[in-house]
Write a protein that holds these residues in place. Structure first.
Motif, PDB file in Angstrom:
ATOM      1  N   THR A 408      47.717  -8.716  63.062  1.00  0.00           N
ATOM      2  CA  THR A 408      47.681  -8.644  64.516  1.00  0.00           C
ATOM      3  C   THR A 408      46.750  -7.535  64.960  1.00  0.00           C
ATOM      4  O   THR A 408      46.324  -6.694  64.159  1.00  0.00           O
ATOM      5  N   VAL A 409      46.407  -7.531  66.236  1.00  0.00           N
ATOM      6  CA  VAL A 409      45.519  -6.511  66.771  1.00  0.00           C
ATOM      7  C   VAL A 409      46.153  -5.133  66.667  1.00  0.00           C
ATOM      8  O   VAL A 409      45.465  -4.123  66.583  1.00  0.00           O
ATOM      9  N   ILE A 410      47.490  -5.069  66.653  1.00  0.00           N
ATOM     10  CA  ILE A 410      48.192  -3.807  66.424  1.00  0.00           C
ATOM     11  C   ILE A 410      48.443  -3.672  64.927  1.00  0.00           C
ATOM     12  O   ILE A 410      49.126  -4.497  64.328  1.00  0.00           O
ATOM     13  N   GLN A 411      47.906  -2.629  64.317  1.00  0.00           N
ATOM     14  CA  GLN A 411      48.044  -2.433  62.883  1.00  0.00           C
ATOM     15  C   GLN A 411      49.221  -1.527  62.527  1.00  0.00           C
ATOM     16  O   GLN A 411      49.825  -1.677  61.475  1.00  0.00           O
ATOM     17  N   LYS A 412      49.542  -0.582  63.427  1.00  0.00           N
ATOM     18  CA  LYS A 412      50.619   0.355  63.100  1.00  0.00           C
ATOM     19  C   LYS A 412      51.183   0.983  64.367  1.00  0.00           C
ATOM     20  O   LYS A 412      50.453   1.259  65.313  1.00  0.00           O
ATOM     21  N   LEU A 413      52.508   1.172  64.362  1.00  0.00           N
ATOM     22  CA  LEU A 413      53.197   1.978  65.356  1.00  0.00           C
ATOM     23  C   LEU A 413      53.845   3.128  64.612  1.00  0.00           C
ATOM     24  O   LEU A 413      54.559   2.909  63.626  1.00  0.00           O
ATOM     25  N   ILE A 427      50.042   4.309  68.694  1.00  0.00           N
ATOM     26  CA  ILE A 427      49.798   2.905  68.385  1.00  0.00           C
ATOM     27  C   ILE A 427      48.373   2.778  67.856  1.00  0.00           C
ATOM     28  O   ILE A 427      47.426   3.223  68.512  1.00  0.00           O
ATOM     29  N   TYR A 428      48.218   2.179  66.674  1.00  0.00           N
ATOM     30  CA  TYR A 428      46.913   2.043  66.038  1.00  0.00           C
ATOM     31  C   TYR A 428      46.457   0.586  66.120  1.00  0.00           C
ATOM     32  O   TYR A 428      47.215  -0.331  65.789  1.00  0.00           O
ATOM     33  N   PHE A 429      45.182   0.389  66.527  1.00  0.00           N
ATOM     34  CA  PHE A 429      44.641  -0.951  66.694  1.00  0.00           C
ATOM     35  C   PHE A 429      43.675  -1.282  65.558  1.00  0.00           C
ATOM     36  O   PHE A 429      43.181  -0.394  64.853  1.00  0.00           O
ATOM     37  N   ASP A 430      43.393  -2.578  65.412  1.00  0.00           N
ATOM     38  CA  ASP A 430      42.580  -3.026  64.283  1.00  0.00           C
ATOM     39  C   ASP A 430      41.109  -2.654  64.415  1.00  0.00           C
ATOM     40  O   ASP A 430      40.353  -2.769  63.446  1.00  0.00           O
ATOM     41  N   ASP A 431      40.650  -2.196  65.579  1.00  0.00           N
ATOM     42  CA  ASP A 431      39.247  -1.806  65.734  1.00  0.00           C
ATOM     43  C   ASP A 431      39.024  -0.319  65.479  1.00  0.00           C
ATOM     44  O   ASP A 431      37.931   0.200  65.706  1.00  0.00           O
ATOM     45  N   GLY A 456      51.986 -15.035  64.047  1.00  0.00           N
ATOM     46  CA  GLY A 456      50.798 -15.344  64.825  1.00  0.00           C
ATOM     47  C   GLY A 456      50.224 -14.051  65.356  1.00  0.00           C
ATOM     48  O   GLY A 456      50.947 -13.178  65.808  1.00  0.00           O
ATOM     49  N   ALA A 457      48.917 -13.901  65.277  1.00  0.00           N
ATOM     50  CA  ALA A 457      48.294 -12.632  65.639  1.00  0.00           C
ATOM     51  C   ALA A 457      48.326 -12.407  67.142  1.00  0.00           C
ATOM     52  O   ALA A 457      48.102 -13.324  67.925  1.00  0.00           O
ATOM     53  N   MET A 458      48.627 -11.175  67.530  1.00  0.00           N
ATOM     54  CA  MET A 458      48.467 -10.761  68.919  1.00  0.00           C
ATOM     55  C   MET A 458      46.983 -10.462  69.122  1.00  0.00           C
ATOM     56  O   MET A 458      46.440  -9.539  68.530  1.00  0.00           O
ATOM     57  N   GLN A 459      46.304 -11.257  69.931  1.00  0.00           N
ATOM     58  CA  GLN A 459      44.853 -11.186  70.008  1.00  0.00           C
ATOM     59  C   GLN A 459      44.347 -10.184  71.044  1.00  0.00           C
ATOM     60  O   GLN A 459      43.195  -9.782  71.000  1.00  0.00           O
ATOM     61  N   THR A 466      50.632   6.274  80.596  1.00  0.00           N
ATOM     62  CA  THR A 466      50.069   7.619  80.514  1.00  0.00           C
ATOM     63  C   THR A 466      50.067   8.089  79.068  1.00  0.00           C
ATOM     64  O   THR A 466      51.062   7.959  78.367  1.00  0.00           O
ATOM     65  N   GLY A 467      48.946   8.623  78.621  1.00  0.00           N
ATOM     66  CA  GLY A 467      48.845   9.097  77.253  1.00  0.00           C
ATOM     67  C   GLY A 467      47.425   9.476  76.906  1.00  0.00           C
ATOM     68  O   GLY A 467      46.580   9.680  77.782  1.00  0.00           O
ATOM     69  N   THR A 468      47.150   9.540  75.596  1.00  0.00           N
ATOM     70  CA  THR A 468      45.819   9.905  75.101  1.00  0.00           C
ATOM     71  C   THR A 468      45.267   8.758  74.275  1.00  0.00           C
ATOM     72  O   THR A 468      45.884   8.343  73.287  1.00  0.00           O
ATOM     73  N   TYR A 469      44.111   8.249  74.681  1.00  0.00           N
ATOM     74  CA  TYR A 469      43.468   7.141  73.981  1.00  0.00           C
ATOM     75  C   TYR A 469      42.373   7.697  73.086  1.00  0.00           C
ATOM     76  O   TYR A 469      41.495   8.434  73.544  1.00  0.00           O
ATOM     77  N   HIS A 470      42.431   7.361  71.780  1.00  0.00           N
ATOM     78  CA  HIS A 470      41.457   7.828  70.801  1.00  0.00           C
ATOM     79  C   HIS A 470      40.487   6.690  70.491  1.00  0.00           C
ATOM     80  O   HIS A 470      40.892   5.647  69.952  1.00  0.00           O
ATOM     81  N   LEU A 471      39.215   6.868  70.824  1.00  0.00           N
ATOM     82  CA  LEU A 471      38.209   5.873  70.483  1.00  0.00           C
ATOM     83  C   LEU A 471      37.836   6.017  69.016  1.00  0.00           C
ATOM     84  O   LEU A 471      38.007   7.083  68.415  1.00  0.00           O
ATOM     85  N   LYS A 472      37.308   4.957  68.428  1.00  0.00           N
ATOM     86  CA  LYS A 472      36.974   4.993  67.006  1.00  0.00           C
ATOM     87  C   LYS A 472      35.849   5.979  66.710  1.00  0.00           C
ATOM     88  O   LYS A 472      35.678   6.408  65.568  1.00  0.00           O
TER      89      LYS A 472
END
Length: 645
Positions: A408-413, A427-431, A456-459, A466-472
């Motif tokens: 899924t698009v979410i790889q880890k919580l 929350i970690y995403f696949d990108d 089924g993958a969450m696409q 509210t939080g902190t978003y970390h770009l790749k």
């Protein structure tokens, strides 16, 4: 009956006091007199079935995203709803989400969530429901009707056009909202709804097809939603609950388009509580539900009884019980594979052998045959896996832990969990990006849980709250995000230390570069490049313009210096012909006197006539001195000519 179309607020609903369970302060808060805390304030007065019912007083707030009003309601309540009496708004606040106040201002201000409360208009006291008499001067003297306004705790409105008696609706009238997405003709008797409603319009997600009342309660109700799912009310509920929660909560019979039928409790239109789901082939699931998932004690069985799972389910997973299969001995679930799976450490499987394409195992500590303590729960289907790891309590993650997945698009919580729900963590995403979730400043949870009911993958990636978003790339954005992954307001900082405000709070100094203030979170690195390019272009243009203007000023200064030097000027005197009087010192004027004239006269019969009398005109000619040439045919002109560089 003509109805006045209100021009005030948007949606509709009565004032709902109760939306969560009450906490009793004193007295009998079930069926008597007492005081209790509710989500929006404190109620003191009569109760029925743990809801305000009868005479009482509510002290609390009316609130939406932009405003908060402190109120005191005194009067009559009906199953948790304020029907009639007096309302006092003690103080009204507007909400400001940008921190633009000085330290001195903040000393006299309150904060609610991420919003600062700014005192607004003064309070007032009025009879409730509020009566409005249309101004005929503003309505063009058209025939209009008096109407009454009810208001919910979220400051939404409902309008009643009809009669009232002793402060409550009485007789037949119309309930509607300003947009008229709801229009119902209803009959009241002493403030209580009775009989069948005539549905003029109901354009909520569920289309209302029938509605019947008795003593203020809905006894019959049928709706059909956009999926052609039909719902029939099986237990009485209040009209106010229907209006405030049009997705339906209560006891219903649900008929699904695929032929399935569900009889039981719904919450917001989802199976929630006790109910029975029957399939088209005779299979059934009887037990407790949580948001359409079997959760609690339940029994699943096929029509002929050759396949039965009976026991404890957790969010759709069969966790503990007995599995019956035709021709086989009953199997206790979980199936212990090694160690002590009852009260110790071991490894167990949670489904019979025949489910070979899907495996669910747990390795770790057990208490009474249920995961309790540290362990790892893994669900796998081929190469796809979904793994829970951390501290378990009664079969669910509780405390520090993580959830991993590879499909899924979410790889880890990762973080702090409560009943498999991430309440504070990352929350970690696949990108390669991730989001640190700040629950202390979030009113709506972004992710309830990751449950692999179907692999089924969450696409779609969603960053919200509210939080902190970390770009790749290593850049971060700290702030508030909307549902479309956009930055509502926040601060961007990249790996090089470049930092500036973004979103609605973007630094106004960037507006001179023509840079808009709305971006997707994942686009911020590209935005920074654009900003850098525009800043460079802007600075280059400014530098070139400065050089050009400096050179221009230098040339102008040099020229001005020569203009001020008499040596660069040559004096000249010329004799020129005076052109004003044809080169002569005199000018001739000619005037003619006499000529034909028109006149009126009386003819021989005494009638007025208009005629022309012809005369011979005479011309007189005079010559005078021409002032422009001072009486001369020529004149001298003096001038100076610049001959400098």
């Amino acid at each position: 009956m003509k109805r006045f179309k209100p021009v005030y607020s948007t949606l509709i609903v009565f004032f709902l006091v109760v939306s969560l369970q009450a906490q009793c302060i004193s007295g009998d808060c079930e069926n008597g007199t007492g005081s209790a805390y509710f989500e929006k304030g404190v109620y003191s007065g009569s109760f029925s079935n743990a809801l305000p019912h009868g005479k009482g007083t509510f002290t609390g707030v009316l609130e939406d995203i932009s405003q908060l009003d402190s109120v005191v309601d005194k009067g009559t309540f009906h199953h948790g709803f304020f029907l009639s009496g007096s309302r006092q708004i003690t103080v009204s606040y507007s909400k400001q989400y940008q921190d633009q106040f000085s330290a001195v201002q903040k000393q006299n201000m309150k904060k609610r969530g991420s919003a600062w409360l700014v005192p607004g208009r003064p309070g007032k006291t009025y009879d409730y429901p509020e009566k409005r008499v249309p101004d005929k001067r503003k309505s063009g003297n058209k025939e209009t009707e008096t109407y009454y306004i009810y208001q919910a705790f979220d400051r939404q409105y409902l309008y009643w056009t009809g009669n009232t008696k002793r402060g409550v609706p009485d007789g037949t009238g119309v309930f509607e909202n300003r947009k008229r997405s709801i229009q119902l003709i209803l009959k009241f008797e002493k403030g209580l709804l009775q009989g069948s409603a005539k549905i003029l319009r109901w354009t909520y997600p569920d289309s209302l097809t029938s509605l019947v009342f008795a003593n203020g309660m809905i006894t019959e109700l049928t709706t059909v939603d956009s999926l052609q799912k039909k719902l029939e009310l099986k237990a009485p509920t209040t009209f106010h609950s229907l209006i405030t929660n049009p997705t339906l909560t209560g006891d219903f019979l649900v008929k699904y388009p695929n032929g399935e039928r569900y009889l039981g409790d719904l919450q917001n239109g989802a199976r929630h509580g006790y109910g029975i789901l029957k399939g088209t082939n005779g299979e059934s699931t009887k037990g407790y539900w949580y948001q359409n998932m079997v959760h609690g004690e339940a029994i699943y069985s096929r029509a002929n009884g050759d396949y039965v799972d009976s026991g404890l389910y957790l969010f759709g997973r069969f966790t503990k019980g007995i599995a019956f299969r035709a021709g086989q001995q009953p199997v206790n679930i979980p199936v212990c594979l090694s160690g002590d799976c009852e009260n110790g450490t071991g490894k167990a499987r949670f489904q019979p052998e025949e489910n070979s394409d899907f495996t669910e195992t747990y390795s770790g500590n057990f208490v009474n045959g249920i995961p309790n303590g540290y362990g790892t729960r893994t669900m796998q289907k081929g190469k796809l896996y979904h793994r829970y790891r951390g501290t378990f309590s009664n079969g669910l993650l509780k405390g520090y832990g993580e959830i991993l997945a590879n499909y899924t698009v979410i790889q880890k919580l990762n973080g702090i969990f409560h009943n498999d729900t991430l309440v504070n963590g990352r929350i970690y995403f696949d990108d390669g990006s991730s989001f640190e979730y700040d629950t202390a400043d979030n009113q709506v949870a972004m992710y309830a849980r990751m449950i692999p009911i179907v692999f089924g993958a969450m696409q779609t990636k969603t960053v919200r709250g509210t939080g902190t978003y970390h770009l790749k790339s290593g850049s971060i954005i700290k702030g508030r995000f909307n549902a479309a992954n956009g930055v509502a307001t926040g601060v961007y900082t990249n790996a090089k230390g470049i930092s500036f405000d973004v979103g609605h709070a973007m630094d106004p100094t960037y507006s001179k570069y023509g840079i808009p203030n709305s971006y997707q979170a994942d686009d911020m690195d590209d935005v920074v490049k654009v900003i850098a390019q525009k800043i460079t272009q802007h600075d280059d243009q400014q530098r070139k313009a400065a050089i050009y203007h400096a050179q221009l000023r230098k040339r102008e200064d040099a020229r001005q210096a020569t203009y001020d030097n008499p040596a660069y000027w040559r004096k000249k005197t010329e004799t020129v012909t005076c052109s004003a009087c044809d080169g002569e010192g005199k000018i001739t004027y000619s005037n003619t006197y006499g000529g034909d004239i028109e006149t009126q006269y009386v003819d021989s019969q005494g009638r007025w006539r208009t005629g022309t009398i012809k005369r011979t005109g005479r011309t007189y000619t005079t010559r005078t001195t021409c002032s422009a040439c001072r009486g001369k045919g020529s004149m001298q002109v003096h001038s100076e000519t610049y001959v400098g560089p």
